[in-house]
Scaffold this active site. Structure first.
Site, mmCIF file in Angstrom:
data_model
loop_
_atom_site.group_PDB
_atom_site.id
_atom_site.type_symbol
_atom_site.label_atom_id
_atom_site.label_comp_id
_atom_site.label_asym_id
_atom_site.label_seq_id
_atom_site.Cartn_x
_atom_site.Cartn_y
_atom_site.Cartn_z
ATOM 1 C CD GLU A 32 -3.113 -0.288 0.135
ATOM 2 O OE1 GLU A 32 -3.161 0.036 -1.073
ATOM 3 O OE2 GLU A 32 -3.744 -1.248 0.605
ATOM 4 C CB SER A 126 -15.633 3.273 -7.267
ATOM 5 O OG SER A 126 -15.094 4.443 -6.696
ATOM 6 C CG ASP A 171 -6.190 2.007 -7.692
ATOM 7 O OD1 ASP A 171 -5.495 1.170 -7.079
ATOM 8 O OD2 ASP A 171 -6.660 3.012 -7.142
ATOM 9 C CE1 TYR A 220 -3.106 7.612 -2.796
ATOM 10 C CE2 TYR A 220 -2.640 9.424 -4.303
ATOM 11 C CZ TYR A 220 -2.580 8.078 -3.986
ATOM 12 O OH TYR A 220 -1.979 7.199 -4.851
HETATM 13 C C1 GLA Z 1 -5.216 4.744 -4.185
HETATM 14 C C2 GLA Z 1 -4.453 5.115 -5.439
HETATM 15 C C3 GLA Z 1 -3.434 4.041 -5.780
HETATM 16 C C4 GLA Z 1 -2.560 3.695 -4.580
HETATM 17 C C5 GLA Z 1 -3.418 3.423 -3.358
HETATM 18 C C6 GLA Z 1 -2.592 3.219 -2.118
HETATM 19 O O1 GLA Z 1 -6.018 3.639 -4.424
HETATM 20 O O2 GLA Z 1 -5.340 5.257 -6.528
HETATM 21 O O3 GLA Z 1 -2.649 4.473 -6.874
HETATM 22 O O4 GLA Z 1 -1.620 4.709 -4.340
HETATM 23 O O5 GLA Z 1 -4.324 4.483 -3.117
HETATM 24 O O6 GLA Z 1 -1.866 2.038 -2.201
#
Ligand code: GLA
Length: 371
Positions: A32, A126, A171, A220
């Site tokens: 993560e 999503s 993702d 984030y």
């Molecule tokens: C989100 C981001 C991913 C990744 C995760 C954390 O989902 O879209 O790119 O950084 O957080 O692992």
């Protein structure tokens, strides 16, 4: 598979030729906050998907309709060729045509009907499942020659270039290339990937806390900036480049950068160990690594919340549980729990019940699927 009701298609697309694109959500098993610094990740797909039906529309005014957003936001308009960011969900649709056109593909006008089973803000991708599904539908409609790897790269650019959210590459790749019963081991530096079978002796449960997050907001982005600052302070291209000796220099960084860098180094090592555990079918070891990952995300990367920590603790106290952690970008979202085979339904139900009773949350069990 997500069904778009026939009457919705007829209402919005009439009897025009319609094609459907689909993509699943993903749950990250381990690895993560490592995908924006060239690290390793290990996601798999969830059964919930997003489906997008599209039909060509040559009158210059395109419409998209989604059953999966609040009622007053369901219908949106856009013009292919004049895409401009609106900060509403239509950006995921017109962002797709903007990046396709920027990459030299010919796309015309179209209307779209969308239905998603992947809850928004749940840490289960999503948005990537939507962008991958939209791009797949447009690929079919306009007969574009794009493979799924390139398509995943375009899906990422919808978010980074058009919408302006600095997400990593995990993702869209997980949503485009992931497969049921397999973990997708991805090296985000060179994008090499492999599917590794999940042994049938264990199962995963995924419970959405109902605490919704958005990566468009501060936290984030802030973690990304801190990761970049730590990388610069360590004088390497990516934290992964630190030698064993170099890793000692982490201890000299200011405290919060030290913690961020320590998470990235330890999490990358845990992904490699987790892949090895999968290959040896050592799911007890995999569970320990998930527990360690959670502790690192809670204490060093600081992306968890007290209610999520409590859900993880409740999960771990259940019989048959091998490990549990927060999953996804954090600050809310879901937890993923590893159990012995045949135990995931019972464990997920117990965790959701306790999260409701003890924490007053509105949790939702997504895996194993209930329908
Ligand atoms: C989100 C981001 C991913 C990744 C995760 C954390 O989902 O879209 O790119 O950084 O957080 O692992």
């Amino acid at each position: 598979m997500t069904e778009i009701p026939h009457h919705d298609i007829i209402r919005h697309l009439g009897h025009r030729r319609t094609v459907i694109g689909e993509a699943p959500g993903r749950v990250n098993l381990i690895g993560e906050h490592t995908d924006y610094s060239g690290g390793f990740v290990l996601p798999t797909v969830i059964p919930q998907t997003t489906a997008v039906a599209v039909a060509a529309n040559a009158d210059g005014a395109s419409r998209a309709w989604s059953a999966s957003v609040p009622h007053d936001q369901q219908q949106v308009r856009f013009v292919v060729g004049e895409e401009a960011r609106t900060s509403t969900w239509v950006d995921y649709v017109q962002g797709a045509t903007a990046v396709l056109r920027a990459a030299g593909h010919r796309v015309g006008g179209f209307d779209a009907v969308i239905r998603s089973e992947v809850p928004l803000g749940s840490g289960l991708s999503s948005s990537a499942s939507l962008t991958v599904a939209v791009l797949r539908a447009l690929r079919d409609l306009f007969q574009l020659h794009i493979d799924d790897v390139v398509l995943a790269g375009l899906a990422r650019r919808v978010e980074t270039d058009f919408i302006g959210v600095p997400v990593g590459v995990m993702d869209p790749i997980a949503c485009a290339l992931g497969a049921a019963n397999h973990a997708l081991f991805l090296d985000t530096r060179d994008l090499s990937w492999q599917l590794v079978r999940i042994p049938s002796t264990a199962e995963f449960a995924v419970i959405n806390s109902g605490i919704s997050h958005s990566h468009a907001t501060g936290s984030y982005r802030q973690r990304r900036q801190e990761c970049d600052a730590a990388t610069r302070a360590l004088g390497v291209h990516e934290i992964r480049d630190l030698s064993e000796y170099g890793q000692r220099r982490i201890e000299q960084l200011p405290e919060f950068l030290r913690k961020r860098a320590r998470h990235i180094v330890s999490e990358n090592a845990r992904v490699l160990a987790a892949v090895e555990a999968l290959r040896k079918r050592d799911m007890a070891r995999f569970g320990v690594l998930m527990d360690e990952s959670h502790a690192s995300l809670r204490d060093d990367y600081e992306i968890s919340l007290p209610q999520i920590d409590r859900m993880v603790e409740i999960a771990r106290s259940q019989r048959g549980v091998l490990g549990a952690r927060i999953t996804g970008g954090g600050f809310g979202g879901s937890i993923v729990v590893l159990t012995l085979a045949g135990q995931a339904v019972r464990v997920a139900t117990a965790v959701a019940q306790a999260a409701r009773d003890e924490l007053g949350l509105r949790p939702q069990v997504l895996v194993p699927p209930t329908k």
